[in-house]
Design a protein around this motif. Structure first.
Motif, mmCIF file in Angstrom:
data_model
loop_
_atom_site.group_PDB
_atom_site.id
_atom_site.type_symbol
_atom_site.label_atom_id
_atom_site.label_comp_id
_atom_site.label_asym_id
_atom_site.label_seq_id
_atom_site.Cartn_x
_atom_site.Cartn_y
_atom_site.Cartn_z
ATOM 1 N N HIS A 1 8.495 -6.135 -0.633
ATOM 2 C CA HIS A 1 9.409 -5.117 -0.121
ATOM 3 C C HIS A 1 8.607 -3.876 0.250
ATOM 4 C CE1 HIS A 1 8.725 -3.155 -3.973
ATOM 5 N NE2 HIS A 1 9.014 -4.310 -4.561
ATOM 6 N N ARG A 2 9.233 -2.986 0.981
ATOM 7 C CA ARG A 2 8.569 -1.736 1.345
ATOM 8 C C ARG A 2 8.394 -0.860 0.106
ATOM 9 N NH1 ARG A 2 8.020 -0.880 6.670
ATOM 10 N NH2 ARG A 2 9.279 -2.155 8.095
ATOM 11 N N ALA A 3 7.260 -0.182 0.046
ATOM 12 C CA ALA A 3 7.007 0.709 -1.082
ATOM 13 C C ALA A 3 6.035 1.790 -0.647
ATOM 14 C CB ALA A 3 6.436 -0.068 -2.266
ATOM 15 N N ARG A 4 6.210 2.979 -1.216
ATOM 16 C CA ARG A 4 5.261 4.054 -0.959
ATOM 17 C C ARG A 4 4.172 3.969 -2.020
ATOM 18 N NH1 ARG A 4 7.360 10.082 -0.160
ATOM 19 N NH2 ARG A 4 8.063 9.079 1.793
ATOM 20 N N PRO A 5 2.968 3.570 -1.637
ATOM 21 C CA PRO A 5 1.920 3.354 -2.644
ATOM 22 C C PRO A 5 1.338 4.666 -3.155
ATOM 23 C CG PRO A 5 1.033 3.012 -0.455
ATOM 24 C CD PRO A 5 2.511 3.249 -0.272
ATOM 25 N N PRO A 6 0.823 4.657 -4.372
ATOM 26 C CA PRO A 6 0.089 5.831 -4.873
ATOM 27 C C PRO A 6 -1.185 6.028 -4.061
ATOM 28 C CG PRO A 6 0.582 4.254 -6.629
ATOM 29 C CD PRO A 6 0.859 3.565 -5.343
ATOM 30 N N ARG A 7 -1.772 7.193 -4.215
ATOM 31 C CA ARG A 7 -3.032 7.454 -3.516
ATOM 32 C C ARG A 7 -4.101 6.447 -3.952
ATOM 33 N NH1 ARG A 7 -5.359 13.473 -3.522
ATOM 34 N NH2 ARG A 7 -3.418 13.685 -2.317
ATOM 35 N N GLY A 8 -4.849 5.934 -2.992
ATOM 36 C CA GLY A 8 -5.901 4.979 -3.291
ATOM 37 C C GLY A 8 -5.433 3.540 -3.348
ATOM 38 N N VAL B 1 -0.906 -1.225 0.570
ATOM 39 C CA VAL B 1 0.145 -2.229 0.378
ATOM 40 C C VAL B 1 0.334 -3.020 1.667
ATOM 41 C CG1 VAL B 1 2.611 -2.578 -0.005
ATOM 42 C CG2 VAL B 1 1.346 -0.958 -1.430
ATOM 43 N N TYR B 2 0.425 -4.344 1.529
ATOM 44 C CA TYR B 2 0.671 -5.236 2.665
ATOM 45 C C TYR B 2 1.934 -6.049 2.393
ATOM 46 C CZ TYR B 2 -4.267 -4.140 3.486
ATOM 47 O OH TYR B 2 -5.460 -3.485 3.672
ATOM 48 N N ARG B 3 2.496 -6.603 3.463
ATOM 49 C CA ARG B 3 3.695 -7.443 3.317
ATOM 50 C C ARG B 3 3.448 -8.807 3.966
ATOM 51 N NH1 ARG B 3 9.131 -4.867 5.009
ATOM 52 N NH2 ARG B 3 9.872 -6.589 3.714
ATOM 53 N N ASP B 4 2.353 -9.429 3.602
ATOM 54 C CA ASP B 4 1.985 -10.733 4.144
ATOM 55 C C ASP B 4 2.767 -11.853 3.474
ATOM 56 O OD1 ASP B 4 0.067 -9.616 5.828
ATOM 57 O OD2 ASP B 4 -1.494 -9.732 4.294
ATOM 58 N N ALA B 5 2.858 -12.977 4.183
ATOM 59 C CA ALA B 5 3.398 -14.210 3.593
ATOM 60 C C ALA B 5 2.228 -14.985 2.986
ATOM 61 C CB ALA B 5 4.096 -15.048 4.657
#
Length: 288
Positions: free
Chosen positions: A87-94, A97-101
């Motif tokens: 799912h979509r997410a706002r990642p922490p610094r450093g 995030v990917y949304r691959d299958a």
């Protein structure tokens, strides 16, 4: 090392009675939201992989640099953590995030976290990074896992629809798991980009008695020319220096010419390396 010497979820630790809220604030530092590590414990690439896995609360798949670190790849401590989320997410610094299958046969479990397999990790690295960085990381990944370039090639062939696939073919001919440091990889790439023949890596040299007298970083057995990257200790440690002199003398007695590369040469005078290697190959009648 105790169980809290690696990254852990703060809420879990408090609920389990492992620490109090006061101890969590006093003795630990936050890495990512609700993820902590004991103060003073260095967080390397594997540690950041564990931390981002906890941050995702088990929903993610460690990929890219983080998967490579979990597989034992070295020289990744300056790289960001990478994870695939459903799912979509706002990642922490450093964190990237990917949304691959990711298919089931491209997954494995390490230290309780789902990770991409070495070959899927290699594919992702090759398609996402620029050429030089990709070769550096893949050399280290192949060295750690014994993954072969042909394995990556086969994976690429049977996954024609994945984005960035064309970049993998550019990187593959340059991968060599024999490299034992990033400077070794950079030295090899310098030689190849200069049009010199592809060197063999980790060449075992034996003396007349059949015993091993040296293992050379790279070179051409056919013409008895070798190239070695020497770290700082080769120039500053007196015992190491004496050993190197004796070793070089043995190699010369066996007909080998050894070109030694330092950090200064590699970063500021790469043309000198190319010139010295070219002259040595010509002196040994190289017919490439």
């Amino acid at each position: 090392m105790g169980e809290l010497d690696e990254p852990f979820p703060g809420t879990w630790a408090i609920a389990a009675g492992a620490v109090s809220a006061w101890e969590l604030r006093k003795d630990f530092e936050r890495v990512y939201p609700d993820v902590y590590v004991r103060k003073g414990v260095p967080l390397d690439a594997r540690g950041r992989a564990l931390a981002v896995g906890h941050w995702a609360k088990g929903e993610g798949i460690l990929a890219g640099f983080s998967a490579a670190a979990m597989h034992g790849t070295r020289w990744l401590d300056a790289k960001p953590a990478e994870i695939v989320l459903p799912h979509r997410a706002r990642p922490p610094r450093g964190v990237r995030v990917y949304r691959d299958a990711i298919h089931a046969d491209e997954l494995c479990t390490l230290s309780g976290f789902r990770c991409t397999t070495p070959v899927r990790t290699a594919f992702d690295v090759a398609r996402r990074l620029d050429f030089t960085e990709a070769v550096e990381v893949l050399d280290a990944l192949c060295n750690a896992t014994k993954l072969a370039p042909k394995d990556i090639e086969h994976f690429t062939e049977v996954h024609p629809g994945l984005r960035g696939r064309s970049k993998v073919g550019v990187v593959l001919p340059y991968i060599d798991g024999g490299a034992e440091s990033v400077p070794e990889t950079r030295t090899r790439l310098l030689l190849l980009e200069a049009g010199l023949p592809k060197p063999e890596t980790q060449i075992r040299i034996t003396g007349p008695d059949g015993l091993t007298v040296a293992r050379l970083d790279m070179g051409w057995r056919r013409w008895q020319v070798a190239v070695e990257y020497d770290g700082a200790h080769h120039w500053t440690d007196h015992d190491q220096r004496a050993w190197d002199i004796d070793r070089n003398a043995v190699l010369e007695s066996l007909g080998w010419t050894l070109i030694r590369v330092s950090a200064t040469l590699l970063t500021t005078r790469p043309h000198t390396i190319i010139s010295r290697v070219t002259r040595a190959l010509r002196a040994h009648n190289a017919d490439y």
